[in-house]
Design a protein around this motif. Structure first.
Motif, PDB file in Angstrom:
ATOM      1  N   ILE A 162      -6.733  16.132  -0.934  1.00 54.40           N
ATOM      2  CA  ILE A 162      -6.897  14.920  -0.120  1.00 54.40           C
ATOM      3  C   ILE A 162      -5.815  13.909  -0.497  1.00 54.40           C
ATOM      4  CG2 ILE A 162      -9.382  15.181   0.238  1.00 54.40           C
ATOM      5  CD1 ILE A 162      -9.815  13.178  -2.025  1.00 54.40           C
ATOM      6  N   ALA A 163      -5.545  13.002   0.434  1.00 55.31           N
ATOM      7  CA  ALA A 163      -4.646  11.871   0.191  1.00 55.31           C
ATOM      8  C   ALA A 163      -5.491  10.627  -0.065  1.00 55.31           C
ATOM      9  CB  ALA A 163      -3.722  11.649   1.380  1.00 55.31           C
ATOM     10  N   ILE A 164      -5.182   9.902  -1.132  1.00 54.10           N
ATOM     11  CA  ILE A 164      -5.955   8.724  -1.522  1.00 54.10           C
ATOM     12  C   ILE A 164      -5.124   7.479  -1.221  1.00 54.10           C
ATOM     13  CG2 ILE A 164      -7.106   7.541  -3.418  1.00 54.10           C
ATOM     14  CD1 ILE A 164      -7.384  10.237  -4.802  1.00 54.10           C
ATOM     15  N   PRO A 165      -5.578   6.609  -0.322  1.00 53.78           N
ATOM     16  CA  PRO A 165      -4.854   5.353  -0.067  1.00 53.78           C
ATOM     17  C   PRO A 165      -5.069   4.378  -1.217  1.00 53.78           C
ATOM     18  CG  PRO A 165      -6.870   5.420   1.215  1.00 53.78           C
ATOM     19  CD  PRO A 165      -6.772   6.756   0.525  1.00 53.78           C
ATOM     20  N   VAL A 182      -5.407   0.262  -7.062  1.00 53.27           N
ATOM     21  CA  VAL A 182      -6.823   0.329  -6.711  1.00 53.27           C
ATOM     22  C   VAL A 182      -7.001   1.170  -5.450  1.00 53.27           C
ATOM     23  CG1 VAL A 182      -7.348  -1.885  -7.782  1.00 53.27           C
ATOM     24  CG2 VAL A 182      -6.706  -1.819  -5.380  1.00 53.27           C
ATOM     25  N   HIS A 183      -8.144   1.810  -5.359  1.00 51.17           N
ATOM     26  CA  HIS A 183      -8.449   2.682  -4.226  1.00 51.17           C
ATOM     27  C   HIS A 183      -8.854   1.840  -3.026  1.00 51.17           C
ATOM     28  CE1 HIS A 183     -10.863   6.403  -2.648  1.00 51.17           C
ATOM     29  NE2 HIS A 183      -9.899   6.008  -1.827  1.00 51.17           N
ATOM     30  N   GLY A 184      -8.083   1.932  -1.928  1.00 53.10           N
ATOM     31  CA  GLY A 184      -8.426   1.224  -0.704  1.00 53.10           C
ATOM     32  C   GLY A 184      -7.550   0.017  -0.448  1.00 53.10           C
ATOM     33  N   ALA A 185      -7.937  -0.758   0.559  1.00 51.94           N
ATOM     34  CA  ALA A 185      -7.170  -1.923   0.998  1.00 51.94           C
ATOM     35  C   ALA A 185      -7.778  -3.202   0.448  1.00 51.94           C
ATOM     36  CB  ALA A 185      -7.119  -1.978   2.526  1.00 51.94           C
ATOM     37  N   ILE A 186      -6.950  -4.233   0.324  1.00 51.64           N
ATOM     38  CA  ILE A 186      -7.393  -5.542  -0.155  1.00 51.64           C
ATOM     39  C   ILE A 186      -6.935  -6.595   0.840  1.00 51.64           C
ATOM     40  CG2 ILE A 186      -7.239  -4.749  -2.545  1.00 51.64           C
ATOM     41  CD1 ILE A 186      -4.708  -6.427  -2.840  1.00 51.64           C
ATOM     42  N   PRO A 187      -7.496  -7.802   0.778  1.00 54.20           N
ATOM     43  CA  PRO A 187      -7.148  -8.836   1.764  1.00 54.20           C
ATOM     44  C   PRO A 187      -5.700  -9.291   1.646  1.00 54.20           C
ATOM     45  CG  PRO A 187      -9.183  -9.372   0.609  1.00 54.20           C
ATOM     46  CD  PRO A 187      -8.571  -8.234  -0.116  1.00 54.20           C
ATOM     47  N   GLY A 188      -5.171  -9.765   2.756  1.00 55.97           N
ATOM     48  CA  GLY A 188      -3.862 -10.401   2.760  1.00 55.97           C
ATOM     49  C   GLY A 188      -2.712  -9.442   2.974  1.00 55.97           C
ATOM     50  N   LYS A 189      -1.538 -10.016   3.105  1.00 53.35           N
ATOM     51  CA  LYS A 189      -0.325  -9.234   3.269  1.00 53.35           C
ATOM     52  C   LYS A 189       0.397  -9.111   1.937  1.00 53.35           C
ATOM     53  CE  LYS A 189       2.108 -13.402   4.772  1.00 53.35           C
ATOM     54  NZ  LYS A 189       2.887 -14.038   5.846  1.00 53.35           N
ATOM     55  N   SER A 190       1.461  -8.363   1.912  1.00 56.94           N
ATOM     56  CA  SER A 190       2.230  -8.173   0.679  1.00 56.94           C
ATOM     57  C   SER A 190       2.804  -9.507   0.218  1.00 56.94           C
ATOM     58  CB  SER A 190       3.350  -7.160   0.909  1.00 56.94           C
ATOM     59  OG  SER A 190       2.816  -5.910   1.302  1.00 56.94           O
ATOM     60  N   GLY A 191       2.666  -9.783  -1.078  1.00 58.80           N
ATOM     61  CA  GLY A 191       3.130 -11.037  -1.645  1.00 58.80           C
ATOM     62  C   GLY A 191       2.042 -12.077  -1.778  1.00 58.80           C
ATOM     63  N   MET A 193       0.827  -1.200   0.000  1.00 61.18           N
ATOM     64  CA  MET A 193       0.000   0.000   0.000  1.00 61.18           C
ATOM     65  C   MET A 193       0.865   1.255   0.000  1.00 61.18           C
ATOM     66  SD  MET A 193      -3.339  -0.667   2.370  1.00 61.18           S
ATOM     67  CE  MET A 193      -4.091   0.794   1.629  1.00 61.18           C
ATOM     68  N   THR A 194       0.306   2.308  -0.554  1.00 58.30           N
ATOM     69  CA  THR A 194       0.932   3.627  -0.542  1.00 58.30           C
ATOM     70  C   THR A 194      -0.190   4.656  -0.666  1.00 58.30           C
ATOM     71  OG1 THR A 194       2.585   5.050  -1.581  1.00 58.30           O
ATOM     72  CG2 THR A 194       1.326   3.624  -3.027  1.00 58.30           C
ATOM     73  N   GLN A 195       0.143   5.872  -1.011  1.00 58.41           N
ATOM     74  CA  GLN A 195      -0.884   6.894  -1.171  1.00 58.41           C
ATOM     75  C   GLN A 195      -0.477   7.872  -2.259  1.00 58.41           C
ATOM     76  OE1 GLN A 195      -1.305   9.043   2.502  1.00 58.41           O
ATOM     77  NE2 GLN A 195       0.830   9.739   2.539  1.00 58.41           N
ATOM     78  N   ILE A 196      -1.483   8.454  -2.887  1.00 58.61           N
ATOM     79  CA  ILE A 196      -1.266   9.510  -3.860  1.00 58.61           C
ATOM     80  C   ILE A 196      -2.087  10.720  -3.419  1.00 58.61           C
ATOM     81  CG2 ILE A 196      -0.764   7.961  -5.779  1.00 58.61           C
ATOM     82  CD1 ILE A 196      -3.618   8.313  -6.722  1.00 58.61           C
ATOM     83  N   PHE A 197      -1.739  11.868  -3.947  1.00 61.08           N
ATOM     84  CA  PHE A 197      -2.368  13.109  -3.506  1.00 61.08           C
ATOM     85  C   PHE A 197      -3.157  13.743  -4.640  1.00 61.08           C
ATOM     86  CE2 PHE A 197       1.356  12.432  -0.873  1.00 61.08           C
ATOM     87  CZ  PHE A 197       0.840  12.598   0.406  1.00 61.08           C
TER      88      PHE A 197
END
Length: 218
Positions: free
Chosen positions: A22-25, A196-205, A12-16
């Protein structure tokens, strides 16, 4: 009937957004490329579908990948694939539009499109009822013996047993989870990366499955 693609969660990261201030995760996902390894037709199998292989190695490439067994290698020979990490099937309207060995890449997605992301959530291990189900705790004062205990789990002689589905301590997480209607913010075609906007399941990898959302067709 939505054809998608498998991918790997990068992180995850963010863009502005300067205009909205606003900051978009966002979550970065490396999508595909996938190869069509099998085609099912309504005449032969009762429904139209295609099978995609992700993490494939072509026959003309050298590899030390030994996970693929002999039956799987025989199945993959028609698509000119030496080995494949994952297989996934997608229903399609007309399977005649696809061919064995066809490459499906990130070009199937477009900016602004909504997708559903399916993945395995992070496992939390064995947890108590406070962490697993957000139970309230008992008094924390001196002398109390019910700080984080679950308390009573049922009646006495009637019914004389614990009903199935009682919320108790146990394993938390590590299950298939679907996050719906995540919008694609940006696509890097050269790197096969989708943001994609937001979080998704699982960890990195972790392996994830991206399919177009029904929200696109409303």
């Amino acid at each position: 009937m939505r054809i998608g693609s498998l991918g790997i969660k990068i992180g995850m990261t963010q863009i502005f957004d300067i205009e909205k201030n606003i900051a978009i995760p966002i979550t970065l996902i490396k999508v595909g490329p996938s190869i069509v390894t099998h085609i099912k037709t309504k005449e032969k199998d009762g429904y139209d579908a295609i099978q995609l292989g992700f993490g494939f190695i072509l026959n003309n490439e050298s590899s030390t990948y030994t996970k693929t067994n002999k039956p799987e290698k025989g199945h993959l020979q028609r698509s000119n694939v030496n080995s494949c990490s994952y297989l996934c099937e997608y229903r399609v309207q007309n399977s005649e539009e696809y061919s064995i060995g066809q490459i499906i890449d990130v070009g199937m997605f477009e900016t602004g499109q909504f997708v559903d992301v399916i993945g395995k959530s992070i496992g939390k291990g064995f947890c108590g009822t406070v962490k697993r189900y957000n139970f309230g705790r008992g008094p924390m004062s001196h002398g109390s013996k019910n700080h984080r205990a679950p308390g009573s789990i049922g009646a006495g002689s009637t019914p004389g047993r614990v009903y199935p589905g009682k919320r108790m301590a146990g394993r938390k997480g590590g299950t298939q989870t679907t996050i719906k209607n995540l919008q694609i913010i940006k696509i890097h075609s050269e790197e096969s990366v989708v943001a994609v906007h937001g979080a998704i399941p699982g960890k990195s990898g972790n392996l994830v499955n991206l399919v177009p959302s029904y929200k696109n067709y409303k």
